[in-house]
Design an enzyme around this catalytic site. Structure first.
Site, PDB file in Angstrom:
ATOM      1  N   LYS A  90       0.857  -1.217  -0.021  1.00 44.61           N
ATOM      2  CA  LYS A  90       0.067  -0.154  -0.309  1.00 44.61           C
ATOM      3  C   LYS A  90       0.827   1.322   0.035  1.00 44.61           C
ATOM      4  O   LYS A  90       1.819   1.429   0.834  1.00 44.61           O
ATOM      5  CB  LYS A  90      -1.065  -0.078   1.272  1.00 44.61           C
ATOM      6  CG  LYS A  90      -2.152   0.707   1.019  1.00 44.61           C
ATOM      7  CD  LYS A  90      -3.181   0.324   2.199  1.00 44.61           C
ATOM      8  CE  LYS A  90      -4.416   1.213   2.007  1.00 44.61           C
ATOM      9  NZ  LYS A  90      -5.406   1.172   3.155  1.00 44.61           N
TER      10      LYS A  90
ATOM     11  N   GLU B 107     -19.195  -6.070  10.515  1.00 44.23           N
ATOM     12  CA  GLU B 107     -20.338  -5.363  11.440  1.00 44.23           C
ATOM     13  C   GLU B 107     -21.476  -6.192  11.969  1.00 44.23           C
ATOM     14  O   GLU B 107     -21.775  -6.011  12.947  1.00 44.23           O
ATOM     15  CB  GLU B 107     -20.894  -4.391  10.438  1.00 44.23           C
ATOM     16  CG  GLU B 107     -19.959  -3.318   9.933  1.00 44.23           C
ATOM     17  CD  GLU B 107     -19.389  -3.719   8.916  1.00 44.23           C
ATOM     18  OE1 GLU B 107     -18.602  -2.943   8.301  1.00 44.23           O
ATOM     19  OE2 GLU B 107     -19.595  -4.772   8.228  1.00 44.23           O
TER      20      GLU B 107
ATOM     21  N   ARG C 156     -25.304  -2.921   8.017  1.00 42.69           N
ATOM     22  CA  ARG C 156     -25.074  -4.244   7.774  1.00 42.69           C
ATOM     23  C   ARG C 156     -25.460  -5.259   9.138  1.00 42.69           C
ATOM     24  O   ARG C 156     -25.446  -6.229   8.873  1.00 42.69           O
ATOM     25  CB  ARG C 156     -23.628  -4.582   7.387  1.00 42.69           C
ATOM     26  CG  ARG C 156     -23.245  -3.735   6.124  1.00 42.69           C
ATOM     27  CD  ARG C 156     -21.760  -4.128   5.580  1.00 42.69           C
ATOM     28  NE  ARG C 156     -21.654  -4.372   4.360  1.00 42.69           N
ATOM     29  CZ  ARG C 156     -20.746  -4.878   3.691  1.00 42.69           C
ATOM     30  NH1 ARG C 156     -19.762  -5.412   4.149  1.00 42.69           N
ATOM     31  NH2 ARG C 156     -20.578  -4.924   2.313  1.00 42.69           N
TER      32      ARG C 156
END
Length: 618
Positions: free
Chosen positions: A278, A365, A393
């Site tokens: 990243k 979640e 969610r």
């Protein structure tokens, strides 16, 4: 500056390049991305890490006929640049400009709209099934990060895909990062494998064994293969029914292109594991990928070190972060839970001060909510820090596991209302509607920073499920009282006592513009504070003493706080006209939040105009 990139408008142009030109294109694309995002802000480190993969995918596959489905979409700026949108990158995440995520209405190359994590495998599998049903030869490719792989939906899709004879390729882009640093057993498993120490030791030992006589060599080879199978990531994914390939270097274009070309000719479910970095190619982002995940405008030469920006007022997220640290000192039962949003939800300080009471459950979640329920069952007081859009969610778990059992879980709901540049996938437009219909729930909406702190404390003192919903960014700048005191449950208060015909019932962030709009009519303004339970006594008093009741909320009108007020007025047997103001029955696009609120008629001028129009019609 960009001799190759300037010739690439669509993937067809990319395919005309010679293989040896692709690394140069990657360098130019990386340079262009740094220049572009530094001027607009947006997701940054993840896009730098996906450049080579994006080039290879469009070089090998026949897009958009072949379907590319990107998970979350944080890494799709290179994809947008190579698919006809390079000259629009200066409009990224601005009103009327490019969306920050793939969007079907924006381009035929955006095959699936995303924003939340872990949907790519399910969507790509559906596309593969559609192609087979229609007799169409095409490849479906899902590109998912290792952070998104921690969510249950990804594994549900893998489980389904492995049992279907479909041409699906899943690419795991393994950069050891989500938004916050990855956590969990899967991440640890992959990280250990990437170290290569076990492989090195095993191979060194087996090479010595393989120098012996042929019969024993065959036995040793089988033993090596068996032991290797127990430790490779291929074991995990091949058990799902995939042909596992990798891991390979996700920044080596030649390896990527060769591998993808080989996979393209294979039938059935394929799984390619690539390893990337990243922030690749921009050292500041490589060194701090969390800080450079999402950035505002910056100087590429100096990075994000240019000092603090903004008003200097604490954000609502900071208010929450300070409150939970203070509250934890007073009550050892408090625990903090986040689904992989430590920085975004303001829990960095809490983790440092109370590491044994901090739980990052990864991008999960549903699990976060039920995990909180389990903690509450056995005497703890969990605080779930979650964005409004992501709580959607965990809605079943909120009803079934928390509210039905009337457990004392506090939901600190950040990003309520419009969120600006991230657009409709991240807007908290529905939480009032979906929370107020749940029995046992208490729902609060603060109008300023101090009210937010006191509401969080109030929520924590209750032994029932409670939600405090607050917006992104800063409030009006109210003085914050360090001392915490509980608010009377279900009680609002009049912030402005007017002498006019209009009473405005304002919820949360809409109190400030309502007060400004009230000046034109000498209107009364009530800060309602509680969405549930409503202050019916205050509503009755104002409805009986004013000719027009106006409700204002930063939530959809349908089923929202205004609807609750109408229901209350009807139940009281009062005949009173009500004007409900809020977000429209539509998805509000990305852009500057102030401009978007103005478009929705939820700034002071808009509220004033709506009231004036209703009064004129009467």
């Amino acid at each position: 500056m960009y001799p190759l990139l300037d010739t690439i408008n669509y993937p067809a142009d990319l395919k005309r390049l010679a293989r040896h030109e692709l690394p140069q294109l990657a360098g130019e694309l990386r340079q262009f991305l740094v220049e572009s995002v530094s001027k607009t802000g947006g997701h940054f480190a993840s896009n730098l890490g996906s450049i080579e993969l994006t080039i290879a995918l469009h070089y090998v596959f026949d897009t958009p006929h072949d379907r590319l489905v990107w998970d979350v979409g944080h890494q799709t700026y290179p994809h947008k640049i190579l698919t006809g949108r390079r000259h629009q990158m200066h409009t990224m995440r601005q009103k009327g400009g490019l969306a920050g995520f793939p969007k079907r209405e924006e381009s035929e190359y955006d095959t699936f709209g995303v924003g939340h994590s872990s949907t790519s495998i399910s969507a790509a599998l559906g596309m593969a099934a559609a192609a087979k049903a229609q007799g169409i030869e095409r490849k479906s490719v899902a590109i998912i990060g290792d952070g998104a792989m921690t969510a249950g939906q990804a594994f549900e899709a893998l489980n389904n895909a492995g049992a279907m004879d479909l041409d699906l390729l899943v690419i795991l882009n393994d950069n050891d990062m989500s938004i916050s640093p990855n956590v969990g057993a899967l991440n640890n498993y992959l990280a250990k494998l990437m170290s290569g120490r076990f492989y090195a030791a095993m191979k060194q030992g087996s090479s010595k064994v393989l120098g012996i006589a042929p019969p024993l060599r065959e036995i040793a080879s089988k033993v090596e293969e068996h032991v290797k199978g127990m430790f490779t990531p291929g074991t995990l994914f091949e058990e799902f029914g995939f042909n596992y390939i990798g891991p390979i270097d996700g920044h080596d274009l030649h390896v990527l292109v060769d591998t993808l070309k080989n996979i393209k000719s294979l039938k059935g479910p394929q799984f390619l594991h690539i390893v990337t970095k990243k922030g690749q190619g921009y050292k500041l982002a490589e060194n701090d990928p969390v800080a450079y995940h999402g950035v505002s405008k910056f100087d590429p030469a100096n990075g994000l070190s240019g000092g603090k920006s903004g008003s200097g007022k604490p954000s609502y997220t900071q208010i929450f972060g300070d409150w939970i640290c203070d509250m934890a000192k007073h009550d050892t039962r408090l625990v903090g839970i986040t689904p992989a949003m430590r920085e975004g939800s303001g829990l960095v300080r809490f983790e440092k001060e109370h590491p044994d009471r901090y739980f990052d459950v990864a991008i999960a979640e549903q699990h976060a909510v039920t995990f909180a329920a389990g903690l509450a069952c056995d005497g703890m007081k969990p605080v779930v820090a979650i964005y409004s859009t992501f709580l959607q969610r965990g809605y079943d778990q909120l009803i079934h596991d928390v509210a039905l059992q009337n457990l004392p879980v506090v939901f600190a709901i950040d990003r309520a209302g419009l969120v600006g540049a991230d657009g409709p996938t991240h807007a908290g437009a529905f939480d009032i509607s979906y929370l107020r219909c749940i029995p046992n729930m208490t729902v609060m909406a603060p109008s300023d920073e101090n009210e937010c702190r006191q509401m969080l404390y109030t929520a924590f003192t209750l032994d029932t499920p409670t939600a405090v919903r607050y917006p992104r960014g800063t409030g009006p700048g109210a003085h914050i009282q360090h001392e915490m005191s509980a608010l009377p449950i279900g009680r609002g208060h009049v912030r402005r006592q007017g002498q006019g015909r209009v009473a405005i019932l304002a919820f949360g962030s809409m109190v400030t513009p309502a007060l400004q709009a009230a000046e034109a009519f000498d209107a009364t303004v009530a800060d309602m504070r509680f969405v549930k339970p409503l202050d019916t006594e205050l509503i009755k008093s104002l409805a009986e003493s004013h000719e027009l009741i106006v409700t204002v909320e930063e939530n959809v009108v349908m089923g929202g706080a205004g609807s609750a007020c109408v229901e209350a007025i009807e139940a009281l047997g009062i005949t009173a006209p009500v004007l409900q103001l809020g977000l429209p029955d539509d998805y509000v696009e990305h852009g500057d939040p102030a401009l978007l609120l103005a478009d929705c008629g939820l700034d002071a001028k808009g509220i004033e105009a709506s009231i004036a129009a209703r009064l004129a019609s009467r």
